[in-house]
Design a protein around this motif. Structure first.
Motif, PDB file in Angstrom:
ATOM      1  N   ILE C  21      -5.452 -10.015  -8.778  1.00 37.13           N
ATOM      2  CA  ILE C  21      -4.177  -9.313  -8.950  1.00 37.13           C
ATOM      3  C   ILE C  21      -3.154 -10.265  -9.559  1.00 37.13           C
ATOM      4  O   ILE C  21      -3.008 -11.400  -9.083  1.00 37.13           O
ATOM      5  N   PRO C  22      -2.447  -9.824 -10.600  1.00 40.84           N
ATOM      6  CA  PRO C  22      -1.505 -10.743 -11.241  1.00 40.84           C
ATOM      7  C   PRO C  22      -0.333 -11.073 -10.320  1.00 40.84           C
ATOM      8  O   PRO C  22       0.054 -10.273  -9.475  1.00 40.84           O
ATOM      9  N   ARG C  23       0.200 -12.281 -10.521  1.00 36.43           N
ATOM     10  CA  ARG C  23       1.259 -12.795  -9.664  1.00 36.43           C
ATOM     11  C   ARG C  23       2.500 -11.908  -9.648  1.00 36.43           C
ATOM     12  O   ARG C  23       3.183 -11.800  -8.642  1.00 36.43           O
ATOM     13  N   SER C  24       2.776 -11.292 -10.787  1.00 32.89           N
ATOM     14  CA  SER C  24       4.068 -10.611 -10.914  1.00 32.89           C
ATOM     15  C   SER C  24       4.196  -9.449  -9.931  1.00 32.89           C
ATOM     16  O   SER C  24       5.262  -9.193  -9.385  1.00 32.89           O
ATOM     17  N   THR C  25       3.087  -8.756  -9.674  1.00 31.66           N
ATOM     18  CA  THR C  25       3.150  -7.581  -8.813  1.00 31.66           C
ATOM     19  C   THR C  25       2.513  -7.854  -7.468  1.00 31.66           C
ATOM     20  O   THR C  25       2.129  -6.925  -6.773  1.00 31.66           O
ATOM     21  N   GLU C  26       2.402  -9.141  -7.111  1.00 26.78           N
ATOM     22  CA  GLU C  26       1.432  -9.454  -6.066  1.00 26.78           C
ATOM     23  C   GLU C  26       1.682  -8.735  -4.746  1.00 26.78           C
ATOM     24  O   GLU C  26       0.771  -8.154  -4.200  1.00 26.78           O
ATOM     25  N   ALA C 109       1.487 -13.107  -0.513  1.00 30.67           N
ATOM     26  CA  ALA C 109       0.835 -11.919   0.037  1.00 30.67           C
ATOM     27  C   ALA C 109      -0.571 -11.755  -0.513  1.00 30.67           C
ATOM     28  O   ALA C 109      -1.487 -11.341   0.194  1.00 30.67           O
ATOM     29  N   LYS C 110      -0.741 -12.106  -1.769  1.00 30.36           N
ATOM     30  CA  LYS C 110      -2.061 -11.930  -2.389  1.00 30.36           C
ATOM     31  C   LYS C 110      -3.117 -12.709  -1.621  1.00 30.36           C
ATOM     32  O   LYS C 110      -4.158 -12.152  -1.223  1.00 30.36           O
ATOM     33  N   GLU C 111      -2.828 -13.969  -1.370  1.00 34.45           N
ATOM     34  CA  GLU C 111      -3.797 -14.794  -0.662  1.00 34.45           C
ATOM     35  C   GLU C 111      -4.036 -14.261   0.742  1.00 34.45           C
ATOM     36  O   GLU C 111      -5.155 -14.270   1.243  1.00 34.45           O
ATOM     37  N   PHE C 112      -2.948 -13.792   1.372  1.00 34.27           N
ATOM     38  CA  PHE C 112      -3.083 -13.292   2.742  1.00 34.27           C
ATOM     39  C   PHE C 112      -4.100 -12.157   2.808  1.00 34.27           C
ATOM     40  O   PHE C 112      -5.056 -12.202   3.587  1.00 34.27           O
ATOM     41  N   TYR C 113      -3.877 -11.162   1.974  1.00 33.03           N
ATOM     42  CA  TYR C 113      -4.776 -10.007   2.028  1.00 33.03           C
ATOM     43  C   TYR C 113      -6.175 -10.375   1.557  1.00 33.03           C
ATOM     44  O   TYR C 113      -7.178  -9.848   2.059  1.00 33.03           O
ATOM     45  N   ALA C 114      -6.236 -11.307   0.606  1.00 31.42           N
ATOM     46  CA  ALA C 114      -7.558 -11.755   0.159  1.00 31.42           C
ATOM     47  C   ALA C 114      -8.315 -12.405   1.313  1.00 31.42           C
ATOM     48  O   ALA C 114      -9.493 -12.115   1.548  1.00 31.42           O
ATOM     49  N   PHE C 115      -7.627 -13.251   2.050  1.00 28.80           N
ATOM     50  CA  PHE C 115      -8.289 -13.905   3.189  1.00 28.80           C
ATOM     51  C   PHE C 115      -8.705 -12.887   4.245  1.00 28.80           C
ATOM     52  O   PHE C 115      -9.754 -13.017   4.868  1.00 28.80           O
ATOM     53  N   LEU C 116      -7.861 -11.880   4.431  1.00 31.28           N
ATOM     54  CA  LEU C 116      -8.200 -10.843   5.404  1.00 31.28           C
ATOM     55  C   LEU C 116      -9.516 -10.152   5.011  1.00 31.28           C
ATOM     56  O   LEU C 116     -10.395  -9.915   5.851  1.00 31.28           O
TER      57      LEU C 116
END
Lengths: 103, 624, 513
Positions: C21-26, C109-116
């Motif tokens: 997911i791109p950073r801009s809309t993460e 947030a991106k990393e958080f949900y990815a880790f989840l």
């Protein structure tokens, strides 16, 4: 027929050269000198490679020597470039002054 | 016969009011709550009429609740959601739904001005009451110990919720917690009893257990009986677990009447009566029950002598009367115990509702020292409470007389000592109820509020209960109705015993009359003369304080200081952190080698090389 | 397409896509993606339930492909009546975790949900793996995302807690790895079914001494994860510092890795060592029940309190497993699921409270019931489930466990039942202090009632509590088949009788069936 120089002479020379390189590496402060000491050690090793290669009638020793020379040349190119930049930025070649990576 | 409908009506009422009640008008809440209980009452009526004499239990199976293992295998557990109805259940069903309906109706008036915390507690109150009815009916209808336990715990939950109804008041929620936790201690015994029953009989269904119980060894039955009794002591407020019931008066008065007098607290008696097969074969356990019962009856009665809060008097009275029921079932007179359960439900519910009417009239005043002379001001309440007064004092031919007499008669055959203490307690009972009546309704008014009679929605249930208190004992002859349900009891006539207990009741009233009406200063001077015993009973024998000092505080302090700070943070984490910091120390030393200076590394390499070469020289070449 | 592989690899695919997911809309895109994908995974796992045959006790959906030639490692996965529910528990709780993190997680947030999602992948893998090496791989895969979830998105002492969590778990799992390698050297296979059949046919025998050491190596790894007293001290710290979603996954599913391991590996592999150690383990479990309850009683911090209740509840699970009775094992498995649902809900609501008031200290609350009645009702139901009120889920599990304990040794049931009393004490006391009483100004100003998003998170859990409490048969039927099989294995695979070095009279009790 000329008697061959004994192998041990070559090896002793190699050891002496290596020891000189080590001593230079350890005790000199100038980066260029340290660098030359490293080259000296490499060449000392080269000498013993060639010696063993001659003794065992094996070509591998020569090959290694060439490898070492190539690496040494590459290293000299990169190393000297780094030394030059260091000198430009710091106006010093004392190795103890170039410790900004530590701490 | 759709027995499941009986508890389902109140459950539906609970769900509707609980979920949507906030948006309902008061009358809609009333309709749902009272309608559901009345429907349930009518369904009981219909069921009983349809099922006829019910000499054998009628059982209905709905679904399997818990199952483990395979049929016929080792430790096969199969707990069904089964309801059963027999004569004992019928008595309980009528008491629960009948008195429950009356108290629901009464609550409309009592709670009318209720603005509890949380957007007015009106709908919440009725939702909880309905939930209570549901669990109480499950308790009564359940056909296995585990299903009984479901209701048992459930009514405890509702009791907790309703005691803590005014949840912004700390004393109320603390009382709720106390009730739940003390009940849990009782349930500890109950659940162990269930485990033990299962180990020995391989089932928890009443019919299977009782079928095998008669042939089981006596010590097994005694163990089960005693463990069950622990549970009954918790729920029915017997020594040493009675302490929650007086505090439970923090709840609204209809709750005290319904849950903490008429129905829930009698669950222990019901359960003991239900387990009569076990108890008749375990005389040791029966003796313990009788002794606990009489001790509780006597002790609570003495505490009741000195209380000044009108609800506290009746609370200790309830504890005391429950003790009587225990004496009944402990003496083998199960039907007499159930008989007293029923009459007590009539007159004690009436006493509480009357007290509620008084409190309502005085806008919340509960201290009898601030009452007096209310006879003229709230006559309907006074006359209805008088009916309960004569009933609880054991004056013939009113309801309390019959059941109490039946219990005392059985107790006399069991042990005359219990009988005599019971008679003494009967006198004390008559005394403290009379005292409460005299202090409240006679003499001069000592309070400030302007008393007003309660609305019809409150006094009509009072009137019905008054009629039941007066004539319920004659109308519903429980021992005859339950004759087939319990082992035959020897028919003994002993009019002498009856005269003695009636005399005790009358003299209790007479003494109270002298002390509180004829010679008004006498009570105070007696309290001064016997100040040490008076303080002892006034402070309820300091039992709460003793429990705090010996149980509660050591557990809290020990957990905090020894277990948490000591073992958890100190020993275990200390060990883990200790290993970590030793590693760090070693690392700290080794770290000195990692100076970051290439030349020092090179020197170390050189040093290592030299050491290796020297070692090879010394030991002759490379290691092999 | 194999359904089981789909369920296993969907989270991994979702994880990889989440990274893209791109950073801009993460923030918005990643949480939406996490919700959609985790719901999709849940639906897929429901398909697993639909095609699972509850009448069979054997492993189903067996997939076995060679993965690494030397050593002989297979990618072998399958599902049984116990792991089925644990997988469903993981897939059920993950969308709830996403919902509860919706507004709480702002940065990275991106990393958080990815880790989840990665965590979900690891958890499903742990419950599916039928190859010891693969099991170990998944076991460690779970560790990494949780380490980061605590370490990055946690509270004040998050680094300490994350490292403590990592080191404790690692210390145990290294022992397990050593034991796995030892078994491989002995059998030349990592395949769990193959090892079991060797044990059953007598071609493979672990001599007593060896068996005891191997058992203990596995046991310590699992016991730390459970956590069993006295190896539990990482848990309170990890929970207090973890973000809400981390706590839910940690308590809800990760702790079950330990109990599942005990049940699925320790018992069938080393039956006689397990039986020999059972009295001691049961005593530890009972100590854990009482000790956890007592320490929970005096906690000033809500999350820490709930964490200690987990120690107590998991004590019931371990007790049930080591009673070696059918009710005990059934109850233990049921209790795993119950604990996932009810403690997950407890952490969820504590997280909701934290989001409002920014405090976990009980003393900062009071009177919440006045301003947030539905929140209080939800917490009350959860509390009642947690203390084992009949008609709610925990009661069924506790009843079966205690009944099993009573069959094995009546005194165990007596002591463990004390925990039931204490559970009422600590939960109701906390409930009183947080929700009842006068409403403080801070609470009145900052604690609104549940929002629709929070309703969506909490309602499924409450529905499950009631369902599991009233109609346990929809869950217990497949469980019973698998537990019966394991129980059978622990009676059949016992060619040698392990004696503990010290004579222990109560060990005999465990053999009485």
């Amino acid at each position: 027929m000329m008697t061959a120089v004994p192998i041990s002479w070559f090896l002793t020379l190699s050891a002496i050269l290596f020891a000189l390189g080590v001593a230079g590496f350890l005790f000199r402060r100038n980066i260029i000198t340290v660098f030359m000491s490293i080259e000296l050690m490499l060449n000392a090793v080269n000498l013993s490679f060639v010696t063993f290669s001659y003794q065992h009638k094996e070509v591998a020793g020569h090959l290694f020597t060439f490898f070492v020379m190539v690496v040494a040349a590459a290293e000299a190119a990169v190393g000297l470039a780094i030394i030059l930049t260091v000198f430009k930025n710091r106006s010093t070649l004392n190795i103890d002054d170039v410790n900004s990576m530590k701490n | 016969m759709q027995l499941w409908l009986i508890p389902t009506f109140p459950l539906a009422g609970f769900l509707i009011n609980g979920i949507f009640g906030r948006r309902f008008s008061k009358s809609l809440v009333n309709t749902v709550a009272i309608g559901s209980v009345l429907l349930s009452f009518l369904w009981v009526l219909k069921t009983v009429l349809a099922l006829g004499d019910l000499n054998t239990a009628h059982l209905e199976h709905y679904f399997t609740w818990i199952q483990s293992g395979v049929p016929g295998g080792n430790h096969y557990i199969n707990i069904g959601c089964d309801f059963a109805i027999d004569r004992l259940t019928v008595v309980m069903l009528f008491v629960v739904t009948g008195i429950g309906s009356l108290i629901h109706i009464y609550s409309i008036g009592y709670m009318a001005h209720e603005h509890g915390p949380n957007f007015g507690g009106y709908y919440r109150f009725f939702a909880y009451l309905n939930l209570f009815m549901f669990f109480m009916l499950v308790l009564v209808l359940g056909a296995s110990y585990l299903l009984l336990f479901v209701g048992w715990e459930g009514v405890g939950l509702c009791s907790y919720l309703l005691i803590g109804f005014y949840f912004d008041k700390k004393f109320a929620t603390t009382a709720g917690n106390k009730a739940f936790i003390v009940n849990r201690i009782g349930d500890f015994g109950f659940s162990l009893a269930m485990f033990y029953i299962f180990i020995n009989f391989g089932s928890l269904d009443f019919d299977k257990v009782f079928h095998q119980a008669a042939s089981a060894p006596e010590w097994v039955l005694t163990t089960i009986g005693l463990l069950l009794m622990v549970g009954a002591c918790g729920k029915s407020a017997q020594i040493p677990l009675y302490i929650w019931l007086p505090d439970a008066m923090a709840g609204p008065t209809p709750v005290s009447a319904l849950i903490h007098a008429a129905t829930m607290v009698t669950a222990g008696v019901y359960m003991t009566a239900r387990s009569w097969v076990i108890y008749t074969h375990a005389p040791g356990a029966m003796d313990v029950i009788a002794i606990v019962g009489i001790a509780t009856a006597f002790m609570a009665a003495t505490i009741g002598l000195a209380q000044t809060d009108i609800k506290k008097v009746f609370a200790y009275s309830t504890v005391s009367q429950l003790g009587y029921m225990f004496v009944g079932v402990g003496s083998g007179a199960f039907s007499a115990g159930v008989y007293h359960l029923m009459t007590h439900a009539f007159f004690k519910a009436l006493l509480f509702l009357g007290a509620g009417s008084v409190i309502h009239a005085l806008s919340g005043e509960q201290d009898m020292r601030n009452m007096g002379g209310l006879r003229k001001k709230i006559p309907i309440t006074f006359w209805t409470m008088c009916c309960a007064w004569v009933a609880i004092s054991g004056i013939p031919p009113f309801s309390g007389f019959f059941s109490k007499d039946a219990i005392l008669l059985a107790a006399y055959q069991h042990s005359p000592a219990i009988y005599w203490i019971g008679v003494l307690t009967a006198g004390l009972t008559a005394f403290y109820v009379s005292r409460a009546m005299f202090m409240t309704f006679f003499g001069a008014y000592r309070g400030k509020a302007h008393p007003h009679e309660s609305p019809a929605v409150m006094w009509v249930p009072l009137a019905i209960l008054a009629a039941l208190s007066l004539f319920g004992g004659m109308l519903f002859k429980i021992p005859e109705f339950l004759k087939a349900s319990f082992p035959a009891e020897a028919e003994v006539e002993n009019p002498m015993l009856m005269y003695i207990s009636v005399a005790a009741g009358l003299s209790g009233i007479a003494i109270a009359y002298i002390m509180y009406l004829a010679k008004t200063g006498m009570a105070d001077s007696l309290a001064r003369t016997f100040s040490a015993p008076y303080r002892l009973i006034y402070n309820k024998y300091f039992v709460d304080e003793i429990y705090d000092a010996t149980v509660v505080n050591p557990i809290l302090g020990g957990s905090r200081i020894v277990l948490w700070k000591g073992i958890d943070s100190g020993v275990i984490d200390g060990l883990a952190n200790g290993i970590a910091s030793r590693c760090r120390d070693v690392g700290g030393i080794l770290r000195l080698l990692q100076s970051g200076s290439i030349r020092s590394y090179a020197s170390w390499i050189l040093f290592g090389g030299v050491v290796l070469i020297v070692a090879m020289g010394l030991f002759g070449g490379l290691p092999r | 397409m194999n359904l089981l592989l789909t369920v296993l690899f969907l989270p991994l695919a979702a994880f990889i896509l989440a990274l893209a997911i791109p950073r801009s809309t993460e923030e918005r895109a990643s949480r939406l993606w996490a919700l959609v994908s985790s719901l999709g995974i849940f639906v897929a796992s429901l398909g697993l339930l639909a095609y699972f045959n509850p009448a069979l006790s054997s492993e189903q959906f067996v997939t076995d492909v060679p993965w690494i030639g030397t050593p002989n490692i297979h990618f072998a996965i399958s599902v049984n009546g116990v792991s089925l529910w644990l997988i469903l528990l993981s897939t059920f709780l993950t969308p709830i975790c996403v919902l509860v993190s919706w507004n709480a997680i702002k940065d990275r947030a991106k990393e958080f949900y990815a880790f989840l999602l990665l965590l979900e992948f690891g958890l499903i893998g742990v419950f599916l793996a039928q190859d010891l090496f693969l099991f170990y791989v998944f076991w460690e895969v779970c560790l990494v995302p949780m380490y980061f979830l605590i370490g990055i998105w946690g509270h004040g002492r998050r680094i300490y807690a994350a490292v403590k969590f990592f080191l404790f778990t690692m210390a145990g799992s290294v022992l397990m790895l050593a034991a796995i390698i030892f078994i491989y050297n002995k059998t030349a296979t990592f395949s769990y079914p193959a090892i079991l059949s060797m044990l059953a046919s007598g071609r493979l025998v672990f001599p007593p001494q060896e068996q005891l050491i191997l058992f203990l190596a596995f046991f310590v790894a699992f016991a730390i994860k459970v956590p069993l007293f006295p190896l539990h001290t990482w848990l309170p710290d990890a929970h207090v510092e973890a973000p809400t979603a981390g706590s839910i996954m940690l308590a809800g599913v990760m702790l079950k890795m330990g109990t599942y391991g005990l049940f699925h590996f320790c018992l069938p592999l080393f039956p006689s060592a397990a039986r020999a150690c059972a009295p001691w383990i049961c005593i530890l479990a009972i100590i854990g029940i009482i000790y956890g309850s007592l320490v929970a009683l005096v906690q000033p911090n809500m999350k820490k309190l709930v964490a200690y209740t987990s120690v107590a509840h998991l004590g019931f699970v371990v007790l049930g497993i080591f009673t070696f009775t059918q009710p005990g094992l059934d109850g233990a498995v049921y209790q795993m699921l119950n604990h996932g649902v009810s403690t997950g809900a407890l952490f969820l609501i504590v997280g909701i409270l934290y989001e409002r008031r920014h405090s976990l200290e009980i003393s900062d609350y009071g009177g919440v019931a006045t301003v947030a009645p539905w929140l209080s009702t939800a917490f009350l139901i959860t509390t009642l489930a947690s203390i084992g009120l009949p008609t709610l889920n925990n009661f069924v599990g506790e009843f079966l466990v205690l009944q099993g304990a009573a069959i094995a040794n009546f005194s165990w049931a007596v002591w463990a039942s004390l925990g039931v009393i204490l559970s009422a004490c600590y939960m109701l006391w906390m409930y009183q202090r947080v929700f009842y009483g006068e409403t403080a100004h801070e609470v009145r100003a900052h604690v609104p009632d549940l929002s629709p998003r929070e309703w969506a998170a909490i309602l499924p859990l409450i529905v499950m509590m009631v369902w599991m409490g009233i109609y346990s048969q929809s869950f217990l039927a497949p469980v019973g088949k698998t537990t019966a099989l394991v129980l059978d294995q622990t009676t059949k695979n016992v060619p040698t009788r392990v004696q503990l070095p010290v004579h222990n009279p109560s060990a005999e009790v465990a053999h009485v069936r």
